[in-house]
Design an enzyme around this catalytic site. Structure first.
Site, mmCIF file in Angstrom:
data_model
loop_
_atom_site.group_PDB
_atom_site.id
_atom_site.type_symbol
_atom_site.label_atom_id
_atom_site.label_comp_id
_atom_site.label_asym_id
_atom_site.label_seq_id
_atom_site.Cartn_x
_atom_site.Cartn_y
_atom_site.Cartn_z
ATOM 1 N N ASP A 74 0.822 -1.209 0.000
ATOM 2 C CA ASP A 74 0.000 0.000 0.000
ATOM 3 C C ASP A 74 0.857 1.261 0.000
ATOM 4 O OD1 ASP A 74 -2.445 -1.322 -0.027
ATOM 5 O OD2 ASP A 74 -2.319 -1.706 2.122
ATOM 6 N N GLY A 75 1.984 1.219 0.717
ATOM 7 C CA GLY A 75 2.883 2.376 0.758
ATOM 8 C C GLY A 75 3.360 2.747 -0.645
ATOM 9 N N ARG A 79 2.753 6.272 -2.836
ATOM 10 C CA ARG A 79 3.807 7.012 -3.551
ATOM 11 C C ARG A 79 3.442 7.161 -5.022
ATOM 12 N NH1 ARG A 79 9.211 6.955 -1.595
ATOM 13 N NH2 ARG A 79 9.877 7.654 -3.657
ATOM 14 N N THR A 190 -9.933 2.705 5.765
ATOM 15 C CA THR A 190 -9.523 1.352 6.178
ATOM 16 C C THR A 190 -8.080 1.345 6.698
ATOM 17 O OG1 THR A 190 -9.075 0.959 3.831
ATOM 18 C CG2 THR A 190 -11.112 0.032 4.709
ATOM 19 N N GLY A 191 -7.449 2.534 6.787
ATOM 20 C CA GLY A 191 -6.074 2.629 7.276
ATOM 21 C C GLY A 191 -6.029 3.101 8.721
ATOM 22 N N TYR A 192 -5.315 4.186 8.968
ATOM 23 C CA TYR A 192 -5.071 4.681 10.337
ATOM 24 C C TYR A 192 -6.388 5.000 11.055
ATOM 25 C CZ TYR A 192 -2.207 7.290 13.784
ATOM 26 O OH TYR A 192 -1.573 7.733 14.912
ATOM 27 N N LEU A 194 -9.271 3.683 10.828
ATOM 28 C CA LEU A 194 -9.908 2.434 11.299
ATOM 29 C C LEU A 194 -9.301 1.992 12.632
ATOM 30 C CD1 LEU A 194 -11.738 -0.101 10.428
ATOM 31 C CD2 LEU A 194 -9.602 -1.089 9.674
ATOM 32 N N SER A 195 -7.968 2.098 12.718
ATOM 33 C CA SER A 195 -7.271 1.679 13.950
ATOM 34 C C SER A 195 -7.680 2.535 15.143
ATOM 35 C CB SER A 195 -5.755 1.792 13.773
ATOM 36 O OG SER A 195 -5.338 1.167 12.599
ATOM 37 N N ALA A 214 -6.822 8.867 20.396
ATOM 38 C CA ALA A 214 -6.800 8.813 21.864
ATOM 39 C C ALA A 214 -7.239 10.132 22.525
ATOM 40 C CB ALA A 214 -5.385 8.427 22.337
HETATM 41 N N1 LIG Z 1 -1.935 2.634 13.718
HETATM 42 C C1 LIG Z 1 -2.161 2.552 12.416
HETATM 43 O O1 LIG Z 1 -3.031 1.818 11.945
HETATM 44 C C2 LIG Z 1 -1.388 3.415 11.487
HETATM 45 C C3 LIG Z 1 -0.434 4.301 11.968
HETATM 46 C C4 LIG Z 1 0.229 5.099 11.036
HETATM 47 C C5 LIG Z 1 -0.063 4.990 9.675
HETATM 48 N N2 LIG Z 1 -0.989 4.116 9.259
HETATM 49 C C6 LIG Z 1 -1.366 4.033 7.849
HETATM 50 O O2 LIG Z 1 -0.217 3.815 7.057
HETATM 51 C C7 LIG Z 1 -0.295 4.632 5.908
HETATM 52 C C8 LIG Z 1 1.088 4.896 5.391
HETATM 53 O O3 LIG Z 1 1.611 3.690 4.951
HETATM 54 P P1 LIG Z 1 3.136 3.324 5.168
HETATM 55 O O4 LIG Z 1 3.479 2.214 4.245
HETATM 56 O O5 LIG Z 1 3.942 4.561 5.112
HETATM 57 O O6 LIG Z 1 3.154 2.833 6.680
HETATM 58 P P2 LIG Z 1 3.378 1.348 7.301
HETATM 59 O O7 LIG Z 1 4.552 0.689 6.676
HETATM 60 O O8 LIG Z 1 3.338 1.487 8.799
HETATM 61 O O9 LIG Z 1 2.079 0.570 6.815
HETATM 62 C C9 LIG Z 1 0.857 0.772 7.388
HETATM 63 C C10 LIG Z 1 -0.100 -0.388 7.149
HETATM 64 O O10 LIG Z 1 -1.343 0.210 6.792
HETATM 65 C C11 LIG Z 1 -1.862 -0.447 5.653
HETATM 66 N N3 LIG Z 1 -2.620 0.534 4.856
HETATM 67 C C12 LIG Z 1 -2.183 1.695 4.284
HETATM 68 N N4 LIG Z 1 -3.183 2.290 3.623
HETATM 69 C C13 LIG Z 1 -4.278 1.499 3.785
HETATM 70 C C14 LIG Z 1 -5.621 1.595 3.348
HETATM 71 N N5 LIG Z 1 -6.058 2.636 2.635
HETATM 72 N N6 LIG Z 1 -6.467 0.600 3.679
HETATM 73 C C15 LIG Z 1 -6.051 -0.451 4.411
HETATM 74 N N7 LIG Z 1 -4.806 -0.594 4.868
HETATM 75 C C16 LIG Z 1 -3.925 0.376 4.558
HETATM 76 C C17 LIG Z 1 -0.651 -0.964 4.907
HETATM 77 O O11 LIG Z 1 -0.974 -2.106 4.149
HETATM 78 C C18 LIG Z 1 0.308 -1.329 6.017
HETATM 79 O O12 LIG Z 1 0.146 -2.676 6.416
HETATM 80 C C19 LIG Z 1 -0.986 5.876 6.384
HETATM 81 O O13 LIG Z 1 -1.588 6.565 5.319
HETATM 82 C C20 LIG Z 1 -1.954 5.333 7.415
HETATM 83 O O14 LIG Z 1 -3.257 5.075 6.869
HETATM 84 C C21 LIG Z 1 -1.648 3.328 10.137
HETATM 85 N N1 LIG Z 2 8.785 -4.415 -5.586
HETATM 86 C C1 LIG Z 2 8.761 -5.216 -4.516
HETATM 87 N N2 LIG Z 2 9.211 -6.479 -4.599
HETATM 88 C C2 LIG Z 2 9.192 -7.295 -3.538
HETATM 89 N N3 LIG Z 2 8.772 -6.971 -2.328
HETATM 90 C C3 LIG Z 2 8.311 -5.727 -2.164
HETATM 91 C C4 LIG Z 2 8.260 -4.786 -3.260
HETATM 92 N N4 LIG Z 2 7.726 -3.642 -2.809
HETATM 93 C C5 LIG Z 2 7.440 -3.855 -1.511
HETATM 94 N N5 LIG Z 2 7.794 -5.092 -1.125
HETATM 95 C C6 LIG Z 2 7.666 -5.655 0.239
HETATM 96 O O1 LIG Z 2 6.537 -5.115 0.864
HETATM 97 C C7 LIG Z 2 6.900 -4.360 2.012
HETATM 98 C C8 LIG Z 2 5.938 -3.210 2.152
HETATM 99 O O2 LIG Z 2 5.880 -2.418 1.011
HETATM 100 P P1 LIG Z 2 5.169 -1.026 1.015
HETATM 101 O O3 LIG Z 2 5.932 -0.042 1.840
HETATM 102 O O4 LIG Z 2 4.896 -0.682 -0.406
HETATM 103 O O5 LIG Z 2 3.790 -1.350 1.682
HETATM 104 P P2 LIG Z 2 3.185 -1.094 3.145
HETATM 105 O O6 LIG Z 2 2.691 0.275 3.215
HETATM 106 O O7 LIG Z 2 4.128 -1.531 4.191
HETATM 107 O O8 LIG Z 2 1.890 -1.992 3.069
HETATM 108 P P3 LIG Z 2 1.665 -3.533 2.968
HETATM 109 O O9 LIG Z 2 1.187 -3.966 4.324
HETATM 110 O O10 LIG Z 2 0.625 -3.627 1.907
HETATM 111 O O11 LIG Z 2 2.937 -4.207 2.574
HETATM 112 C C9 LIG Z 2 8.351 -3.994 1.769
HETATM 113 O O12 LIG Z 2 9.077 -3.740 2.935
HETATM 114 C C10 LIG Z 2 8.821 -5.239 1.099
HETATM 115 O O13 LIG Z 2 9.034 -6.239 2.051
#
Ligand SMILES: NC(=O)c1ccc[n+]([C@@H]2O[C@H](COP(=O)([O-])OP(=O)(O)OC[C@H]3O[C@@H](n4cnc5c(N)ncnc54)[C@H](O)[C@@H]3O)[C@@H](O)[C@H]2O)c1
Ligand SMILES: Nc1ncnc2c1ncn2[C@@H]1O[C@H](COP(=O)(O)OP(=O)(O)OP(=O)(O)O)[C@@H](O)[C@H]1O
Length: 294
Positions: A74-75, A79, A190-192, A194-195, A214
């Site tokens: 998702d990250g 981007r 469904t992200g932050y 929701l939590s 909180a």
């Molecule tokens: N406590 C929390 O739940 C928390 C805290 C900070 C950020 N986030 C979320 O993480 C996002 C940033 O992602 P990141 O990769 O930089 O952080 P990260 O690596 O901590 O990943 C956050 C998790 O949130 C999930 N996520 C992100 N967007 C989502 C969406 N729209 N619906 C369902 N799940 C989603 C990702 O799959 C990942 O597992 C923020 O936009 C925010 O929504 C969640």
């Molecule tokens: N191109 C890629 N090839 C293989 N693994 C990847 C790739 N991109 C991401 N990953 C794996 O997925 C992890 C998470 O990637 P990313 O930051 O895009 O998502 P996220 O926000 O953490 O959400 P998610 O829970 O969906 O992985 C990375 O740390 C890596 O382990």
């Protein structure tokens, strides 16, 4: 057909994914333009040897592209949204990450799903975004001032709570006394949010969710407002600065600055494949309604 390919990371699992995509697209004469840093990673590992054109920034992605393929979690999609911006280029996510809620194609079925892409058997799910302006202006948010999931204000360098004065269309709503406040789009619900106890919105709902993080009282609950609402925030607290995040990007802002949040005039087009609708993803990835009795 012409597609942009984007990823942020390389891992061992990347190679089979790239192989599946490249073999399929080359066989079907799809032109691939690859983000330059990602191609460098692939070249260093000798995963891709043929010469490909590259792009480095959003300025090079124009209407001649049919789609941007995001390889990651998702990250990576968040981007990717900063790359396509207001160009209207649809984003298709291939899940190489963990949850991959926004990434609809699972790596096990790339070829069959890519066939949907070639045959144009997909729909577009339009995602509303939130924009942020800061007064006085803050340089670090001027370049990319929008978020697809949420904009959050939160405390920084302290355990002390912050006070967030909140106005909706110039009318006072509340002073939240909390760790922070999340203003979420339907996509971000469904992200932050929701939590922190916020409701889930389906992507086409025309609303925003205001979810406190909180809050130290029993009377502050998540609030759903129309997405036409202009939201104004003023934060005060014990420290001089607090944190503002736009999806994964974070910056510090001085207390008493005025933040104005509103819907952007453009939307992000997410590709939705019939097999992977929002409701199916809700059940399969967030285990919605999971019950041992069913
Ligand atoms: N406590 C929390 O739940 C928390 C805290 C900070 C950020 N986030 C979320 O993480 C996002 C940033 O992602 P990141 O990769 O930089 O952080 P990260 O690596 O901590 O990943 C956050 C998790 O949130 C999930 N996520 C992100 N967007 C989502 C969406 N729209 N619906 C369902 N799940 C989603 C990702 O799959 C990942 O597992 C923020 O936009 C925010 O929504 C969640
Ligand atoms: N191109 C890629 N090839 C293989 N693994 C990847 C790739 N991109 C991401 N990953 C794996 O997925 C992890 C998470 O990637 P990313 O930051 O895009 O998502 P996220 O926000 O953490 O959400 P998610 O829970 O969906 O992985 C990375 O740390 C890596 O382990």
């Amino acid at each position: 057909m012409k597609v942009a390919i984007y990823g942020q990371y390389y891992q061992n699992s990347t190679e089979p994914i790239i192989n599946d995509i490249f073999v399929f697209f080359n066989k079907n004469n799809v032109e691939m333009i690859i983000e330059s840093h990602f191609l460098l990673m692939l070249n260093e590992r000798k995963i891709v040897e043929k010469k490909y054109k590259t792009f480095t920034s959003h300025t090079e992605l124009d209407a001649s592209f049919d789609m941007l393929i995001s390889i990651g979690g998702d990250g990576t999609i968040l981007r990717a949204a900063t790359l396509v911006r207001d160009s209207g280029i649809p984003i298709l996510g291939i899940n190489a990450g963990r949850l991959g809620f926004l990434a609809s194609v699972q790596k096990e079925n790339i070829a069959s799903f890519m066939q949907f892409v070639i045959d144009k058997k997909y729909t577009i799910s339009k995602r509303a975004l939130l924009s942020l302006t800061c007064s006085p202006p803050n340089e670090s948010i001027e370049e990319i001032n929008f978020a697809m999931n949420e904009i959050t204000v939160s405390r920084k360098d302290t355990t002390s709570m912050i006070t967030i004065d909140t106005y909706l269309n110039d009318e006072f709503l509340n002073s939240y006394w909390a760790d922070g406040l999340i203003i979420s789009t339907p996509t971000g619900s469904t992200g932050y949010s929701l939590s922190c106890g916020g409701p889930i919105l389906t992507p086409d709902v025309k609303s925003l969710v205001i979810t406190p993080i909180a809050p130290h009282n029993l009377t502050a609950r998540p609030l759903v407002v129309p997405d036409e609402t202009e939201i104004r925030l003023k934060v005060s607290g014990r420290e001089e600065y607090y944190l503002v995040s736009l999806d994964s990007r974070v910056t510090s802002i001085k207390n008493e600055s005025i933040l104005t949040l509103k819907k952007t005039p453009f939307q992000i087009n997410m590709v939705e494949i019939p097999e992977e609708t929002f409701l199916k993803t809700l059940r399969s990835k967030l285990l919605w309604g999971e019950d041992k009795r069913n």
